[in-house]
Motif scaffolding. Structure first.
Motif: not given
Length: 645
Positions: A436-442, A457-461, A558-562
């Protein structure tokens, strides 16, 4: 003593006080001139820096013919071009604030400005009263010169607020000091002598004090003339058990350095006694907590602060300089005080020296039990980077009770898909496809629902673990009842410095503090090497207990990116929790390698502005005044530079 000299002492002291007031008036004028000069120099340097940036930019060179033509076109066109370049300057200025920079010196342009005159502030409000709470100033005295005593007497007798008591306990009676105090005939001053250590003298003073609030003062320091007045205002407006203020420090070279403090920060207090001596403690609370203990010789006042704040219902911070400290205080290891605090609180932990800061010690909390840590990693088309992240945890981390939940956001790259397929065969790795379209929170919310661990533990790749005990350190903090989110110290690769040691709110929203400073830099007030409470931590590496995450409803989709990480942290604060960064837990972060920056196109900038507006609508109070920052700092600086005092 010379005959009759005692009769002259009150007169001399009154003359001294009058002269002191005159000097203060002159100091105020000098301070205003210094501030104005410092501000002008700062603006000049900033303008020169921005001008050189514009002149060296491609946009400036390309538009040279246009500027030349502008001389011959109507003035309205020229003004339009000028406005356009001013907008470019603002954009470039915003970007400059976020680029790597050396660590400035906090307080480099600070000058203490004495308060407005008594008549201007007090008589109009009727606040210079004697019927409010009594403040007992308790001081242990060793062999000090007579000038020190004179300065202290003047400091107290100049107070706007008059309901105070000074309890001075010395190791021996000094005839000259005794004669001075007797000549003043001020019943508010108690002068005694006892044998014993300094801690025992202070403890004796506490027992003899009779004020509703107690202030422990060092013999080389002094209160500003409005100190008790401001503390009384704070206590009257909000009933508090403990109230403290900012302070400044006159070092051996004569420089004055401000110490602007955060609001109540329990984890910061376990790192260093930041509250300081400009602190009034409710007498009944102090008594219930056991007062001053002579058994704690290592940081006795730190021990007092820890014990009373454990019982306090309301702790208040006045963000004004109300106390002058003379000379840098020796570093207090505080090992005994904090070890006792851990025991009282039933917290398993230990104290360890800080390699980057000799003399300092930090608390390391042990994890309770063996909780499973669920590591949630969104990714797309960066299989090699993802694999490096996972391998670093497998090969470096001492804590191996982990599971990985990978959120594949529509990978198309063949190598990445092969890596994901291979990872999915591991019993400790789950791969969830979400095209789906990028939504970090989702993505993170989906991942959290599919995990089994007590800790998330939420981590970036684009992360690589550096320190073997990072997961255990973070887990020990995350399990504390009062802690919400836990962040780590993130470093840029190839020695490019600090990427994250905490997020604070300044003029244009949440920003990374001290970004780009050297990795080994201790940071402003040791913030880069000691555990501190912050308003938020980055979602690139954020640990939290599942129950706390669920209690606030997870990330806002509802804050998908920042700003979804800041929003999560703000909601944790609103539930009475604290967010903390553990700098001893360290990772490399290849920031924004996985996707484009949030503001590199007009469309993305527009989306970023919309997200910021949504964040502001939800959390106006904390964005207007970050409780873990200080309003005296420059609202445009991420490096704890002083604003105009």
């Amino acid at each position: 003593m010379i005959e009759g000299s005692a009769d002259l002492l009150p007169v001399c002291l009154e003359d001294l006080l009058a002269a002191r007031q005159e000097v203060r008036e002159r100091d105020r004028l000098i301070a205003e001139l210094r501030v104005a000069l410092a501000a002008q120099r700062h603006e000049t340097r900033l303008s020169q820096h921005r001008l050189s940036e514009i002149e060296e930019s491609t946009a400036w060179r390309v538009t040279s013919p246009v500027r030349h033509m502008a001389r011959y076109v109507p003035k309205i066109v020229h003004r339009s071009l000028r406005r356009g370049f001013q907008q470019v300057r603002r954009w470039r200025s915003r970007a400059t604030d976020e680029q790597a920079a050396p660590m400035p010196i906090p307080g480099a342009e600070y000058t203490y400005r004495p308060p407005a005159r008594l008549n201007d502030r007090v008589l109009s409000t009727g606040r210079a009263r004697t019927d409010g709470p009594m403040f007992s100033i308790v001081m242990g005295l060793s062999a000090s010169d007579f000038g020190t005593i004179i300065r202290l007497v003047a400091s107290l007798r100049c107070q706007w607020y008059e309901n105070w008591q000074w309890v001075l306990i010395a190791d021996r009676i000094d005839p000259l000091v005794q004669a001075l105090l007797e000549a003043l005939q001020d019943t508010r001053i108690v002068y005694r002598a006892i044998e014993g250590t300094m801690v025992e003298r202070v403890a004796s003073g506490w027992r003899e004090s009779r004020g509703e609030y107690v202030i422990f003062l060092r013999e080389d320091d002094e209160l500003t003339e409005d100190c008790l007045y401001e503390l009384d205002i704070a206590l009257t407006s909000v009933s508090a058990d403990v109230v403290y203020s900012d302070e400044d420090i006159l070092d051996e070279d004569g420089a004055v350095v401000p110490y602007f403090k955060p609001d109540w920060s329990p984890d910061t207090l376990m790192s260093l006694p930041y509250i300081g001596h400009a602190c009034a403690i409710r007498r009944t609370l102090l008594d219930d907590a056991g007062g001053v203990s002579s058994a704690c010789s290592d940081g006795p006042f730190w021990d007092v602060l820890l014990r009373v704040t454990e019982r306090a219902q309301r702790i208040l911070h006045v963000p004004k300089v109300l106390y002058h400290r003379r000379g840098q205080a020796a570093v207090e290891p505080g090992v005994m005080a904090r070890t006792a605090a851990l025991a009282r609180r039933g917290a398993a932990g230990r104290l360890e020296p800080v390699p980057e800061a000799p003399g300092y010690f930090r608390v390391v909390y042990a994890a309770t039990g063996t909780p499973l840590i669920s590591i949630i990693i969104p990714t797309r088309d960066h299989g090699a980077m993802l694999l490096r992240n996972i391998d670093s945890v497998r090969n470096v981390a001492a804590w191996q009770d982990v599971e990985f939940v990978i959120l594949d956001n529509g990978s198309r790259d063949g190598e990445t898909r092969d890596i994901l397929d291979n990872l999915s065969t591991n019993s400790r790795v789950s791969v969830i496809r979400h095209d789906r379209p990028f939504n970090y929170a989702e993505l993170n919310n989906i991942g959290a629902r599919r995990t089994q661990g007590e800790l998330l533990l939420f981590m970036n790749d684009d992360m690589t673990l550096l320190t073997a005990d990072a997961l255990e350190r973070m887990a020990g903090l995350a399990q504390r009842k009062h802690i919400g989110a836990v962040g780590a110290k993130l470093l840029y690769p190839e020695g490019q410095g600090i990427q994250h040691v905490g997020v604070m709110n300044i003029g244009y929203g949440p920003v990374h503090a001290m970004k780009g400073c050297a990795a080994e830099d201790c940071g402003a007030f040791m913030r880069a090497v000691l555990d501190y409470d912050w308003s938020s931590v980055t979602g690139a590496c954020l640990m939290i207990e599942r129950t706390k995450f669920d209690a606030v409803g997870g990330f806002d989709e509802e804050l998908p990116i920042a700003y979804n990480d800041s929003d999560l942290c703000f909601r944790l604060i609103e539930r009475g929790l604290f967010n903390v960064v553990c700098p001893a837990a360290q990772f490399l972060h290849y920031e924004s390698f996985s996707r484009a920056k949030d503001d590199d196109t007009p469309r993305r900038r527009s989306r970023l502005d919309a997200d910021r507006q949504r964040l502001e609508a939800r959390h106006r109070d904390i964005l207007a005044r970050d409780p873990f920052h200080n309003p005296n700092f420059d609202p445009k600086s991420a490096y704890f530079m002083t604003g105009r005092q």
